[in-house]
Design a protein around this motif. Structure first.
Motif, PDB file in Angstrom:
ATOM      1  N   TYR A   8      32.984  83.590   0.937  1.00 53.08           N
ATOM      2  CA  TYR A   8      32.470  82.302   1.398  1.00 53.08           C
ATOM      3  C   TYR A   8      32.008  81.440   0.228  1.00 53.08           C
ATOM      4  O   TYR A   8      31.447  81.936  -0.751  1.00 53.08           O
ATOM      5  CB  TYR A   8      31.303  82.515   2.365  1.00 53.08           C
ATOM      6  N   TYR A  10      30.037  77.500  -0.617  1.00 61.10           N
ATOM      7  CA  TYR A  10      29.311  76.346  -0.087  1.00 61.10           C
ATOM      8  C   TYR A  10      29.938  75.031  -0.536  1.00 61.10           C
ATOM      9  O   TYR A  10      29.327  73.978  -0.417  1.00 61.10           O
ATOM     10  CB  TYR A  10      27.843  76.412  -0.509  1.00 61.10           C
ATOM     11  N   ASN A 155      24.872  76.537   9.818  1.00 60.07           N
ATOM     12  CA  ASN A 155      26.263  76.963   9.973  1.00 60.07           C
ATOM     13  C   ASN A 155      26.358  78.020  11.074  1.00 60.07           C
ATOM     14  O   ASN A 155      25.756  79.088  10.962  1.00 60.07           O
ATOM     15  CB  ASN A 155      26.771  77.537   8.648  1.00 60.07           C
TER      16      ASN A 155
END
Length: 255
Positions: A8, A10, A155
């Motif tokens: 992941y 950002y 999120n």
């Protein structure tokens, strides 16, 4: 097989090319962990100069403060590049990507109560717990980490959690649903409660959640961080090693 680039990010801006992928987020202008070029090749000294010119254009557009490059996974750095990095005062960090085993080594059970962060009060508890530990981070990352926690809270694919013993908050962590795998991140245990099996229990719980959807659990560990021993001790498989280089942008670089 999973790779560092699968984890992941950002970043709010993403631009793939044949030679590199650019990731950036102007809200995290000083965050050299997020704003970067992920390279598909190992550069030499002259190629590093060209890559800096390319990165400068992105940095001007988004207001970024650091050069940052992730080098190809599982590649050693040639001496020519090492000399160029030293001459330019680059900082180096190395990370290991781990994947959970099919059968996780089960830790000794301990009594810990888990609570998911699901409202402003629990998020504030999460933030209050994490913030003191982030003071040890480089100054460029302190403010950006607080903003990343807020982004994670908003999120729907990221679950933040709290671990309590009695009324004492002893640990926090994130679990990121990437669709075909789960990723554990920001695992932090209070120093007074370390080496008691709490981190192992959190990883086991995260592995159980991943197993419910028949997906593996992935983790990223700084090779100088104690979490390396945690994942190795639980039987995680080391998938790849990735190096990041970064340094502040200098106005002189534009001349």
């Amino acid at each position: 097989m999973f790779y560092f680039s699968d984890l992941y990010s950002y970043a709010s801006h993403y631009e793939p090319t044949d030679l590199f992928d650019f990731l950036g987020n102007p809200q995290l202008a000083e965050d050299y962990e997020t704003n970067c070029l992920q390279l598909a090749f190992m550069p030499g000294a002259e190629e590093l100069d060209i890559l800096e010119d390319i990165f400068w254009d992105y940095a001007e557009e988004l207001g970024l403060a650091y050069y940052s490059f992730y080098l190809p996974e599982n590649h050693g750095m040639p001496n020519e590049l090492m000399a160029a990095l030293e001459a330019k005062n680059y900082q180096l960090a190395s990370y290991q990507v781990f994947q959970s085993p099919a059968n996780l080594i089960q830790p000794e059970p301990i009594h810990v109560d888990w609570q998911e962060v699901n409202d402003e009060a629990s998020f504030q508890a999460y933030l209050d717990f994490q913030t003191p530990f982030d003071q040890a981070a480089p100054p460029a990352l302190r403010d950006s980490r607080a903003l990343r926690y807020q982004m994670a809270y908003q999120n729907p694919w990221i679950s933040q959690a709290l671990a309590y013993q009695g009324e004492q908050l002893v640990a926090t962590w994130d679990l990121i649903d990437q669709g075909h795998f789960l990723e554990i991140d920001n695992l932090t245990v209070h120093p007074d409660y370390r080496r008691q099996g709490i981190a192992s229990q959190i990883v086991a719980l995260s592995q159980e959640k991943a197993a419910q959807s028949a997906n593996p659990l992935l983790a990223l560990a700084d090779i100088e961080n104690p979490s390396m021993a945690l994942f190795e001790g639980l039987g995680f498989e080391a998938l790849s090693l990735v190096n990041r280089i970064h340094r502040p942008l200098d106005e002189a670089d534009a001349l």
